[in-house]
Design a protein around this motif. Structure first.
Motif, PDB file in Angstrom:
ATOM      1  N   PRO A   8      40.324  27.777  48.317  1.00 33.03           N
ATOM      2  CA  PRO A   8      41.551  28.415  47.830  1.00 33.03           C
ATOM      3  C   PRO A   8      41.707  28.403  46.312  1.00 33.03           C
ATOM      4  CG  PRO A   8      42.022  27.192  49.819  1.00 33.03           C
ATOM      5  CD  PRO A   8      40.594  26.882  49.459  1.00 33.03           C
ATOM      6  N   SER A   9      41.396  27.282  45.673  1.00 33.79           N
ATOM      7  CA  SER A   9      41.518  27.213  44.212  1.00 33.79           C
ATOM      8  C   SER A   9      40.625  28.236  43.530  1.00 33.79           C
ATOM      9  CB  SER A   9      41.142  25.817  43.710  1.00 33.79           C
ATOM     10  OG  SER A   9      42.030  24.839  44.180  1.00 33.79           O
ATOM     11  N   LEU A  10      39.388  28.333  44.002  1.00 32.24           N
ATOM     12  CA  LEU A  10      38.443  29.257  43.394  1.00 32.24           C
ATOM     13  C   LEU A  10      38.795  30.704  43.719  1.00 32.24           C
ATOM     14  CD1 LEU A  10      35.100  27.334  44.035  1.00 32.24           C
ATOM     15  CD2 LEU A  10      36.571  27.286  42.010  1.00 32.24           C
ATOM     16  N   THR A  11      39.341  30.931  44.910  1.00 33.30           N
ATOM     17  CA  THR A  11      39.793  32.281  45.261  1.00 33.30           C
ATOM     18  C   THR A  11      40.834  32.771  44.272  1.00 33.30           C
ATOM     19  OG1 THR A  11      39.352  31.963  47.620  1.00 33.30           O
ATOM     20  CG2 THR A  11      40.975  33.645  47.034  1.00 33.30           C
ATOM     21  N   GLU A  12      41.816  31.934  43.988  1.00 33.15           N
ATOM     22  CA  GLU A  12      42.862  32.331  43.042  1.00 33.15           C
ATOM     23  C   GLU A  12      42.279  32.587  41.657  1.00 33.15           C
ATOM     24  OE1 GLU A  12      47.315  31.000  41.523  1.00 33.15           O
ATOM     25  OE2 GLU A  12      45.993  29.477  42.394  1.00 33.15           O
ATOM     26  N   ALA A  13      41.357  31.730  41.239  1.00 27.44           N
ATOM     27  CA  ALA A  13      40.761  31.883  39.912  1.00 27.44           C
ATOM     28  C   ALA A  13      39.970  33.176  39.801  1.00 27.44           C
ATOM     29  CB  ALA A  13      39.866  30.682  39.610  1.00 27.44           C
ATOM     30  N   VAL A  14      39.147  33.461  40.809  1.00 33.02           N
ATOM     31  CA  VAL A  14      38.321  34.676  40.765  1.00 33.02           C
ATOM     32  C   VAL A  14      39.187  35.921  40.899  1.00 33.02           C
ATOM     33  CG1 VAL A  14      36.473  35.951  41.912  1.00 33.02           C
ATOM     34  CG2 VAL A  14      36.289  33.466  41.647  1.00 33.02           C
ATOM     35  N   ALA A  15      40.150  35.895  41.825  1.00 31.96           N
ATOM     36  CA  ALA A  15      41.004  37.068  42.047  1.00 31.96           C
ATOM     37  C   ALA A  15      41.801  37.418  40.799  1.00 31.96           C
ATOM     38  CB  ALA A  15      41.946  36.814  43.221  1.00 31.96           C
ATOM     39  N   ARG A  16      42.229  36.408  40.088  1.00 32.89           N
ATOM     40  CA  ARG A  16      43.024  36.661  38.874  1.00 32.89           C
ATOM     41  C   ARG A  16      42.161  37.130  37.710  1.00 32.89           C
ATOM     42  NH1 ARG A  16      47.703  32.795  36.261  1.00 32.89           N
ATOM     43  NH2 ARG A  16      47.685  33.690  34.164  1.00 32.89           N
ATOM     44  N   THR A  17      40.935  36.631  37.651  1.00 35.58           N
ATOM     45  CA  THR A  17      40.098  36.876  36.482  1.00 35.58           C
ATOM     46  C   THR A  17      39.143  38.047  36.660  1.00 35.58           C
ATOM     47  OG1 THR A  17      40.178  34.479  36.104  1.00 35.58           O
ATOM     48  CG2 THR A  17      38.596  35.741  34.811  1.00 35.58           C
ATOM     49  N   VAL A  18      38.565  38.159  37.853  1.00 37.81           N
ATOM     50  CA  VAL A  18      37.611  39.236  38.137  1.00 37.81           C
ATOM     51  C   VAL A  18      38.001  39.871  39.482  1.00 37.81           C
ATOM     52  CG1 VAL A  18      35.164  39.834  37.942  1.00 37.81           C
ATOM     53  CG2 VAL A  18      35.910  37.565  37.246  1.00 37.81           C
ATOM     54  N   PRO A  19      39.172  40.488  39.552  1.00 39.81           N
ATOM     55  CA  PRO A  19      39.729  40.910  40.849  1.00 39.81           C
ATOM     56  C   PRO A  19      38.830  41.844  41.640  1.00 39.81           C
ATOM     57  CG  PRO A  19      40.901  41.945  39.018  1.00 39.81           C
ATOM     58  CD  PRO A  19      40.045  40.866  38.431  1.00 39.81           C
ATOM     59  N   GLY A  20      38.090  42.712  41.001  1.00 41.45           N
ATOM     60  CA  GLY A  20      37.245  43.646  41.732  1.00 41.45           C
ATOM     61  C   GLY A  20      36.040  43.010  42.369  1.00 41.45           C
ATOM     62  N   ALA A  21      35.734  41.768  41.984  1.00 43.16           N
ATOM     63  CA  ALA A  21      34.534  41.113  42.500  1.00 43.16           C
ATOM     64  C   ALA A  21      34.761  40.464  43.860  1.00 43.16           C
ATOM     65  CB  ALA A  21      34.045  40.061  41.506  1.00 43.16           C
ATOM     66  N   LEU A  22      35.975  40.053  44.144  1.00 38.12           N
ATOM     67  CA  LEU A  22      36.245  39.276  45.352  1.00 38.12           C
ATOM     68  C   LEU A  22      36.344  40.193  46.569  1.00 38.12           C
ATOM     69  CD1 LEU A  22      36.745  36.240  46.009  1.00 38.12           C
ATOM     70  CD2 LEU A  22      39.182  36.822  46.075  1.00 38.12           C
ATOM     71  N   ILE A  23      35.504  39.926  47.580  1.00 46.88           N
ATOM     72  CA  ILE A  23      35.528  40.756  48.796  1.00 46.88           C
ATOM     73  C   ILE A  23      35.889  39.959  50.037  1.00 46.88           C
ATOM     74  CG2 ILE A  23      33.883  42.455  47.923  1.00 46.88           C
ATOM     75  CD1 ILE A  23      31.719  40.963  49.585  1.00 46.88           C
ATOM     76  N   GLY A  24      35.855  38.626  49.965  1.00 48.56           N
ATOM     77  CA  GLY A  24      36.160  37.804  51.123  1.00 48.56           C
ATOM     78  C   GLY A  24      36.695  36.446  50.721  1.00 48.56           C
ATOM     79  N   ALA A  25      37.557  35.880  51.577  1.00 44.90           N
ATOM     80  CA  ALA A  25      38.147  34.570  51.303  1.00 44.90           C
ATOM     81  C   ALA A  25      38.562  33.936  52.627  1.00 44.90           C
ATOM     82  CB  ALA A  25      39.360  34.710  50.372  1.00 44.90           C
ATOM     83  N   THR A  26      38.888  32.654  52.591  1.00 42.98           N
ATOM     84  CA  THR A  26      39.258  31.957  53.822  1.00 42.98           C
ATOM     85  C   THR A  26      40.692  32.284  54.233  1.00 42.98           C
ATOM     86  OG1 THR A  26      40.246  29.939  52.896  1.00 42.98           O
ATOM     87  CG2 THR A  26      37.829  30.040  53.019  1.00 42.98           C
ATOM     88  N   LEU A  35      46.910  38.989  48.521  1.00 45.41           N
ATOM     89  CA  LEU A  35      45.471  39.165  48.357  1.00 45.41           C
ATOM     90  C   LEU A  35      44.900  39.973  49.528  1.00 45.41           C
ATOM     91  CD1 LEU A  35      42.893  38.380  46.775  1.00 45.41           C
ATOM     92  CD2 LEU A  35      42.751  36.347  48.246  1.00 45.41           C
ATOM     93  N   ASP A  36      44.254  41.075  49.224  1.00 49.47           N
ATOM     94  CA  ASP A  36      43.755  41.991  50.249  1.00 49.47           C
ATOM     95  C   ASP A  36      42.232  41.972  50.259  1.00 49.47           C
ATOM     96  OD1 ASP A  36      43.475  43.930  52.170  1.00 49.47           O
ATOM     97  OD2 ASP A  36      43.934  45.606  50.840  1.00 49.47           O
TER      98      ASP A  36
END
Length: 239
Positions: A8-26, A35-36
């Motif tokens: 969760p911590s890393l999800t928030e960090a990546v989503a905020r900083t590189v939002p287009g990169a994140l495709i999946g999370a717990t 978060l979509d």
């Protein structure tokens, strides 16, 4: 870059900083709100087949939150897995920078600089206080040795009484916790959701600080706000 986060911590960090990169999370990745992305199960039981179906370039994980056997499955399928280790605040800053660089961020984000500055001179009570920090009940479990949350509290002038215990999250009978007579009992709302009606009643006569678990245990953008928010909650409990 296609990134799946299992923390969760890393999800928030990546989503905020590189939002287009994140495709999946717990399923436990609750921030940022709304978060979509595809949900891939829990931190302890991720659906590795679903992760692989997303064809990620990178999976970010943590040595404490995620199981090595699940990460080995992903590696065996040819997926790059970056595993973080976070036991202290400085380590969190370093590991966040490493993760964000791997995810393709062009520069260190402003929120990470703000977090580093906030923890360079955090508010601390005088004199130092002692605490017990339950993280579960039925059975009661507390912070033990070598934990990120313990380091967070220590930097705010609060020394938890099981910091030298042989285990990182020992089971301790509540009678023993009460008998330790800490200056304050710190009750976060995760992983167990302690509330005003569920937790303080077990510690009659002892000050109890109900704190946001995201400030105590997460190491992402919330790091910048955590010193002020936690210090305020601790002060309020001891008045």
């Amino acid at each position: 870059m296609r990134v799946v986060s299992l923390v969760p911590s890393l999800t928030e960090a990546v989503a905020r900083t590189v939002p287009g990169a994140l495709i999946g999370a717990t399923d436990w990745c609750t921030h940022p709100a709304g978060l979509d992305v595809v949900r891939v199960g829990g931190t302890k039981n991720p659906k590795t087949d679903r992760i692989l179906s997303l064809a990620p370039d990178l999976v970010v994980a943590n040595e404490e939150e995620n199981r090595a056997c699940d990460l080995d499955v992903l590696r065996a399928a040819g997926v790059e897995v970056l595993v973080t280790e976070v036991r202290t605040v400085p380590q969190a800053i370093t590991e966040l920078e490493r993760v964000l660089t791997a995810c393709g961020t062009p520069a260190r984000p402003r929120w990470l600089d703000e977090a580093a500055a906030a923890w360079a001179d955090p508010p601390a009570p005088e004199p130092r206080a002692t605490a017990v920090v339950p993280i579960w009940r039925r059975p009661w479990m507390v912070l033990g040795r070598d934990t990120f949350a313990g380091d967070v509290l220590a930097r705010l002038g609060v020394d938890h009484l099981y910091a030298t215990h042989a285990e990182r999250y020992p089971k301790v009978p509540v009678d023993e916790l009460r008998a330790a007579r800490p200056d304050v009992v710190v009750l976060p709302d995760e992983p167990y959701r302690f509330t005003a009606d569920d937790g303080p009643e077990a510690f009659p006569g002892l000050p109890c600080a109900l704190v946001d678990g995201r400030y105590l245990t997460w190491y992402g953008p919330s790091l910048a706000e955590a010193p002020r928010a936690l210090a305020a909650a601790l002060r309020a409990a001891r008045r």
